[in-house]
Design a protein around this motif. Structure first.
Motif, PDB file in Angstrom:
ATOM      1  N   MET A 203      27.118 -12.294  62.070  1.00  0.00           N
ATOM      2  CA  MET A 203      26.652 -12.038  60.696  1.00  0.00           C
ATOM      3  C   MET A 203      27.525 -12.781  59.692  1.00  0.00           C
ATOM      4  O   MET A 203      28.740 -12.888  59.861  1.00  0.00           O
ATOM      5  N   THR A 204      26.899 -13.261  58.647  1.00  0.00           N
ATOM      6  CA  THR A 204      27.597 -13.962  57.568  1.00  0.00           C
ATOM      7  C   THR A 204      27.892 -12.968  56.455  1.00  0.00           C
ATOM      8  O   THR A 204      27.035 -12.166  56.084  1.00  0.00           O
ATOM      9  N   ARG A 205      29.103 -13.025  55.925  1.00  0.00           N
ATOM     10  CA  ARG A 205      29.495 -12.094  54.865  1.00  0.00           C
ATOM     11  C   ARG A 205      29.587 -12.799  53.516  1.00  0.00           C
ATOM     12  O   ARG A 205      29.955 -13.961  53.427  1.00  0.00           O
ATOM     13  N   VAL A 206      29.239 -12.061  52.498  1.00  0.00           N
ATOM     14  CA  VAL A 206      29.367 -12.513  51.116  1.00  0.00           C
ATOM     15  C   VAL A 206      30.272 -11.532  50.395  1.00  0.00           C
ATOM     16  O   VAL A 206      30.088 -10.318  50.512  1.00  0.00           O
ATOM     17  N   CYS A 207      31.245 -12.033  49.655  1.00  0.00           N
ATOM     18  CA  CYS A 207      32.132 -11.164  48.887  1.00  0.00           C
ATOM     19  C   CYS A 207      32.231 -11.672  47.454  1.00  0.00           C
ATOM     20  O   CYS A 207      32.454 -12.863  47.228  1.00  0.00           O
ATOM     21  N   LEU A 208      32.051 -10.791  46.518  1.00  0.00           N
ATOM     22  CA  LEU A 208      32.153 -11.104  45.093  1.00  0.00           C
ATOM     23  C   LEU A 208      33.347 -10.366  44.511  1.00  0.00           C
ATOM     24  O   LEU A 208      33.502  -9.163  44.722  1.00  0.00           O
ATOM     25  N   ILE A 209      34.180 -11.083  43.777  1.00  0.00           N
ATOM     26  CA  ILE A 209      35.329 -10.484  43.092  1.00  0.00           C
ATOM     27  C   ILE A 209      35.049 -10.517  41.597  1.00  0.00           C
ATOM     28  O   ILE A 209      34.759 -11.574  41.029  1.00  0.00           O
ATOM     29  N   GLY A 210      35.144  -9.369  40.951  1.00  0.00           N
ATOM     30  CA  GLY A 210      34.783  -9.271  39.546  1.00  0.00           C
ATOM     31  C   GLY A 210      35.841  -9.821  38.601  1.00  0.00           C
ATOM     32  O   GLY A 210      37.022  -9.905  38.939  1.00  0.00           O
ATOM     33  N   ASN A 211      35.399 -10.195  37.417  1.00  0.00           N
ATOM     34  CA  ASN A 211      36.329 -10.555  36.358  1.00  0.00           C
ATOM     35  C   ASN A 211      37.208  -9.357  36.011  1.00  0.00           C
ATOM     36  O   ASN A 211      36.811  -8.205  36.195  1.00  0.00           O
ATOM     37  N   ASP A 212      38.386  -9.646  35.472  1.00  0.00           N
ATOM     38  CA  ASP A 212      39.346  -8.576  35.191  1.00  0.00           C
ATOM     39  C   ASP A 212      38.842  -7.570  34.165  1.00  0.00           C
ATOM     40  O   ASP A 212      39.256  -6.408  34.171  1.00  0.00           O
ATOM     41  N   ASP A 213      37.949  -8.014  33.275  1.00  0.00           N
ATOM     42  CA  ASP A 213      37.541  -7.150  32.166  1.00  0.00           C
ATOM     43  C   ASP A 213      36.231  -6.418  32.415  1.00  0.00           C
ATOM     44  O   ASP A 213      35.649  -5.848  31.489  1.00  0.00           O
ATOM     45  N   VAL A 214      35.737  -6.418  33.664  1.00  0.00           N
ATOM     46  CA  VAL A 214      34.497  -5.712  33.956  1.00  0.00           C
ATOM     47  C   VAL A 214      34.664  -4.855  35.205  1.00  0.00           C
ATOM     48  O   VAL A 214      35.547  -5.083  36.030  1.00  0.00           O
ATOM     49  N   ASN A 215      33.807  -3.868  35.338  1.00  0.00           N
ATOM     50  CA  ASN A 215      33.674  -3.102  36.567  1.00  0.00           C
ATOM     51  C   ASN A 215      32.506  -3.724  37.327  1.00  0.00           C
ATOM     52  O   ASN A 215      31.346  -3.529  36.967  1.00  0.00           O
ATOM     53  N   LEU A 216      32.797  -4.514  38.354  1.00  0.00           N
ATOM     54  CA  LEU A 216      31.764  -5.313  39.001  1.00  0.00           C
ATOM     55  C   LEU A 216      30.670  -4.450  39.619  1.00  0.00           C
ATOM     56  O   LEU A 216      29.480  -4.749  39.493  1.00  0.00           O
ATOM     57  N   GLN A 217      31.064  -3.386  40.321  1.00  0.00           N
ATOM     58  CA  GLN A 217      30.061  -2.553  40.955  1.00  0.00           C
ATOM     59  C   GLN A 217      29.083  -1.985  39.931  1.00  0.00           C
ATOM     60  O   GLN A 217      27.866  -1.974  40.136  1.00  0.00           O
ATOM     61  N   TYR A 218      29.633  -1.507  38.826  1.00  0.00           N
ATOM     62  CA  TYR A 218      28.778  -0.938  37.788  1.00  0.00           C
ATOM     63  C   TYR A 218      27.830  -1.993  37.226  1.00  0.00           C
ATOM     64  O   TYR A 218      26.633  -1.755  37.071  1.00  0.00           O
ATOM     65  N   GLU A 219      28.366  -3.170  36.905  1.00  0.00           N
ATOM     66  CA  GLU A 219      27.534  -4.206  36.291  1.00  0.00           C
ATOM     67  C   GLU A 219      26.401  -4.648  37.212  1.00  0.00           C
ATOM     68  O   GLU A 219      25.259  -4.819  36.781  1.00  0.00           O
ATOM     69  N   LEU A 220      26.698  -4.845  38.494  1.00  0.00           N
ATOM     70  CA  LEU A 220      25.657  -5.319  39.408  1.00  0.00           C
ATOM     71  C   LEU A 220      24.628  -4.249  39.728  1.00  0.00           C
ATOM     72  O   LEU A 220      23.444  -4.554  39.915  1.00  0.00           O
ATOM     73  N   LEU A 221      25.054  -3.004  39.783  1.00  0.00           N
ATOM     74  CA  LEU A 221      24.151  -1.949  40.201  1.00  0.00           C
ATOM     75  C   LEU A 221      23.485  -1.219  39.041  1.00  0.00           C
ATOM     76  O   LEU A 221      22.620  -0.372  39.258  1.00  0.00           O
ATOM     77  N   SER A 222      23.858  -1.548  37.819  1.00  0.00           N
ATOM     78  CA  SER A 222      23.199  -0.943  36.668  1.00  0.00           C
ATOM     79  C   SER A 222      22.117  -1.843  36.090  1.00  0.00           C
ATOM     80  O   SER A 222      21.365  -1.422  35.218  1.00  0.00           O
ATOM     81  N   HIS A 223      22.017  -3.088  36.572  1.00  0.00           N
ATOM     82  CA  HIS A 223      20.960  -4.005  36.141  1.00  0.00           C
ATOM     83  C   HIS A 223      19.878  -4.034  37.221  1.00  0.00           C
ATOM     84  O   HIS A 223      20.169  -4.209  38.403  1.00  0.00           O
ATOM     85  N   GLU A 224      18.638  -3.906  36.812  1.00  0.00           N
ATOM     86  CA  GLU A 224      17.547  -3.747  37.768  1.00  0.00           C
ATOM     87  C   GLU A 224      17.414  -4.932  38.726  1.00  0.00           C
ATOM     88  O   GLU A 224      17.264  -4.744  39.940  1.00  0.00           O
ATOM     89  N   THR A 225      17.492  -6.146  38.212  1.00  0.00           N
ATOM     90  CA  THR A 225      17.278  -7.316  39.066  1.00  0.00           C
ATOM     91  C   THR A 225      18.353  -7.436  40.140  1.00  0.00           C
ATOM     92  O   THR A 225      18.050  -7.644  41.322  1.00  0.00           O
ATOM     93  N   SER A 226      19.610  -7.315  39.748  1.00  0.00           N
ATOM     94  CA  SER A 226      20.682  -7.419  40.738  1.00  0.00           C
ATOM     95  C   SER A 226      20.680  -6.222  41.672  1.00  0.00           C
ATOM     96  O   SER A 226      20.966  -6.353  42.875  1.00  0.00           O
ATOM     97  N   ARG A 227      20.354  -5.043  41.169  1.00  0.00           N
ATOM     98  CA  ARG A 227      20.296  -3.852  42.020  1.00  0.00           C
ATOM     99  C   ARG A 227      19.221  -4.023  43.089  1.00  0.00           C
ATOM    100  O   ARG A 227      19.438  -3.693  44.263  1.00  0.00           O
ATOM    101  N   GLU A 228      18.074  -4.567  42.718  1.00  0.00           N
ATOM    102  CA  GLU A 228      17.007  -4.786  43.696  1.00  0.00           C
ATOM    103  C   GLU A 228      17.389  -5.865  44.707  1.00  0.00           C
ATOM    104  O   GLU A 228      17.052  -5.759  45.892  1.00  0.00           O
ATOM    105  N   ALA A 229      18.108  -6.902  44.257  1.00  0.00           N
ATOM    106  CA  ALA A 229      18.545  -7.959  45.176  1.00  0.00           C
ATOM    107  C   ALA A 229      19.509  -7.426  46.229  1.00  0.00           C
ATOM    108  O   ALA A 229      19.552  -7.925  47.356  1.00  0.00           O
ATOM    109  N   LEU A 230      20.282  -6.384  45.871  1.00  0.00           N
ATOM    110  CA  LEU A 230      21.287  -5.821  46.781  1.00  0.00           C
ATOM    111  C   LEU A 230      20.795  -4.587  47.520  1.00  0.00           C
ATOM    112  O   LEU A 230      21.519  -4.057  48.373  1.00  0.00           O
ATOM    113  N   ALA A 231      19.576  -4.141  47.223  1.00  0.00           N
ATOM    114  CA  ALA A 231      19.108  -2.837  47.697  1.00  0.00           C
ATOM    115  C   ALA A 231      19.040  -2.732  49.211  1.00  0.00           C
ATOM    116  O   ALA A 231      19.224  -1.640  49.774  1.00  0.00           O
TER     117      ALA A 231
END
Length: 203
Positions: free
Chosen positions: A1-29
């Motif tokens: 399996m291939t892994r993807v890892c995203l590291i957030g900018n220092d001034d944001v909560n990455l999990q919140y930002e990606l999972l609170s927007h509908e398009t990105s949440r659906e892409a990761l669902a």
């Protein structure tokens, strides 16, 4: 399996930002979400092509919330990562797996106690928004070779306090005769190696 890892900018909560927007949440669902490092999100995909496609689907969010996007594929290495650009070249057939090792960026891994940094604006419970849990770690230990650590699990220190790791101060290096120079920017327990395209290499 291939892994993807995203590291957030220092001034944001990455999990919140990606999972609170509908398009990105659906892409990761459809993925099992992991949090291998502080302020990160990681998933497993079926191939380098699928990993690059996912990153392309998330492009709008990557430019706004993500400082580092990396891919790890067993056809290249079980320990070292690829930059997004190098993964794209590999997917396109512009480079062979054995040709990816020369140019690298090595991050130090610094252990931090959970809660040592204040939550970024936007909340601290992205799982509540997405409806799916994000698991800490990635099922792998840090490894005994401190020059090639991949994704250490969160740990509990001798005082019982939860801890995690964050990436710090990348060192740009060039592999010579199969070896990478030692990471020497600060004292760290582990490192993460990211392979780069030649154009990304900045000694």
């Amino acid at each position: 399996m291939t892994r993807v890892c995203l590291i957030g900018n220092d001034d944001v909560n990455l999990q919140y930002e990606l999972l609170s927007h509908e398009t990105s949440r659906e892409a990761l669902a459809t993925y099992d979400l992991r949090r291998p490092f502080e302020n990160s999100l990681a998933v497993r995909t079926v191939s380098v092509g699928a990993a690059v496609s996912l990153l392309n689907d998330l492009q709008w969010y990557l430019t706004r919330f993500v400082s580092v996007a990396i891919v790890q594929d067993p056809s290249v290495s079980d320990e070292e990562w690829l930059s997004r650009s190098l993964a794209t070249e590999l997917r396109n057939g512009d480079v062979e797996p054995q040709e990816t090792a020369e140019f690298c960026k090595v991050y130090g891994l610094e252990r931090v106690e959970r809660g040592a940094t204040a939550p970024a604006a936007g909340g601290s419970d992205p799982g509540a928004t997405s409806g799916s849990a994000i698991r800490d770690g990635d099922g792998n230990g840090a490894g005994e070779d401190t020059e090639s650590a991949t994704e250490p699990d969160d740990e509990t220190d001798e005082n019982g306090a939860d801890s995690t790791y964050r990436l710090v101060e990348p060192l740009y290096v060039r592999r010579t005769d199969g070896d990478l120079p030692a990471y020497d920017l600060r004292e760290v327990e582990e490192t993460v190696v990211v392979r780069l395209t030649e154009s990304e290499y900045a000694p």
